[in-house]
Design an enzyme around this catalytic site. Structure first.
Site: not given
Ligand code: HSE
Length: 435
Positions: A205, A129, A134
């Site tokens: 990401k 996660e 973040g």
């Protein structure tokens, strides 16, 4: 209450934040996880360095094998970053039946397919996660909260440093290089700032988000990546005049032709919520066919914000320690044998609108030349600004086009740039309506 021992690889910003939050919120975390989570060992490059956390009760070592070979440790936190030795250490921990939590986006993007398979083979979990945005629980939202939906597209501001730079350029009219220096001084940028400003960090990401969205294996090499180092204060200002903001977006979209994965500067209408996500904050819009548009906003980095995601993964693992891994939430949200290879569109085949800025000679007939070539290529103009020369004879023409296949726009620009009146290569920035 059952005690679960945790070992840390890396005791820097995120590791230190994780130790602090685990200690401060131990009661809430136990009430949620059903376990007492105790950090017993931590590996750091320099064990005498001053830290942001209290290491009382934690055995410190410079040898990562002391952590991953400890039979009492059930969960290993990989918070060291980088490719190697992180990858080998994770594989070794998984092979010894330990669950692993990582914040390592580069590693998951590049080697996640192999690492998730290794976790499954060893009946353990590899959780990540903290690798994306973040503290925003975006993996949880996509794997579980949105599981009813066909995801149509997602778009995210997923690099805080880049967003900080663009925000400062807009608010203060500063040049890119000056704000990058400020970001480095404030400690936002990655060790190699190229990862932030050239979009590599965001591409890592985005690749993971795209696989979560569409149920396909990770394919980092296929992410089209463009940075923000060529954005000028002039373009930021002209975009504002047209009612847009420039953001460094990661976009993943699925159509009948395939999946697009791209990271690039993008004009977004200023009235969209995500256009108002400023500074180092991150945000991701996910459009599902059933739910419509959803927006996830929060800090994309920082010690305790990232620790929040790391610990959420620890809590999930604690709740399922006795559950076979094939009965837990799948790594990419789709059962692993249901992941599908999907055609990935090259950027030339992607359709978007464009912002164009042309440096032109200030004389009659120039606009006619430009608009004729655009029309010949089937491109229509949605909006236009013209700025008279401040000095000399070069004017600026700023155009917003309709949606066009990229290779069509490139062909048109080739013709426009060959006109005598065009003084410099055109500036082009993609435009997304995000509707
Ligand atoms: N350098 C990254 C950013 C940190 O600026 O967003 C979090 O991945």
């Amino acid at each position: 209450m059952k005690v679960v021992k945790v070992g840390l690889l890396g005791l820097g910003t995120v590791g230190g934040g994780t130790v602090n939050v685990l200690k401060r919120n131990s009661i809430e975390i136990s009430r949620r996880s059903g376990c007492e989570v105790v950090v017993t060992k931590a590996c750091a490059r320099n064990i005498t360095r001053e830290r942001i956390c209290d290491t009382d009760g934690i055995q410190l070592t410079t040898n990562p094998n002391d952590v991953i070979n400890d039979p009492d440790i059930q969960i290993v936190l990989e918070l060291m970053g980088g490719d190697e030795p992180a990858k080998s250490l994770i594989l070794s921990a998984l092979s010894q039946g330990k669950h692993v939590v990582t914040a390592n986006k580069a590693l998951i993007a590049s080697h996640g397919n192999e690492l998730f398979a290794a976790a499954a083979d060893n009946n353990v979990t590899l959780a990540y996660e903290a690798a994306i945005a973040g503290g925003i629980p975006i993996v949880k939202a996509m794997r579980e909260g949105l599981s009813a939906n066909k995801i149509e597209w997602l778009a995210g501001i997923i690099n805080g440093t880049g967003n900080f730079i663009l925000t400062e350029m807009r608010d203060k009219g500063s040049a890119f290089a000056d704000v990058l220096k400020e970001a480095q001084e404030l400690g936002y940028a990655e060790a190699d700032p190229e990862y932030d400003v050239e979009g590599i960090d965001a591409a890592h990401k985005l690749c993971i988000l795209a696989s979560l969205a569409f149920g396909m294996p990770l394919n980092f090499e296929k992410v089209y990546t463009e940075g923000i180092s060529t954005i000028t204060p002039l373009d930021v200002t002209y975009a504002e005049e047209l009612g847009y903001r420039i953001k460094h977006l990661g976009v993943a979209r699925k159509s009948d032709a395939g999946v697009e994965m791209r990271v690039h500067p993008t004009l977004i209408p200023e009235k969209r919520l995500i256009a108002n996500v400023d500074g180092v904050m991150n945000a991701v819009v996910v459009k599902g066919d059933a739910v419509g548009s959803t927006l996830y906003y929060g800090p994309g980095a920082g010690a305790e914000a990232t620790a929040s995601s790391v610990i959420a993964d620890i809590v999930d693992i604690c709740r399922q320690l006795d559950v076979p891994s094939d009965k837990t939430v799948p790594s990419l949200g789709f059962i692993s044998d249901q992941l599908q290879e999907i055609a990935l569109l090259p950027i030339e085949d992607v359709t978007t609108a464009f912002y164009l800025r042309l440096s032109v000679e200030d004389k009659p007939g120039v606009m006619a030349g430009i608009t004729t070539i655009l029309a010949e290529n089937g491109i229509s103009i949605e909006a236009m600004l013209q700025k008279e020369p401040k000095h000399g004879t070069t004017a600026q023409v700023i155009l917003l086009t309709n949606s066009v296949v990229e290779k069509g726009l490139i062909a048109a620009l080739k013709g426009i740039e060959s006109l005598d009146s065009i003084k410099e290569p055109a500036i082009r920035i993609r435009v997304e309506s995000l509707q």
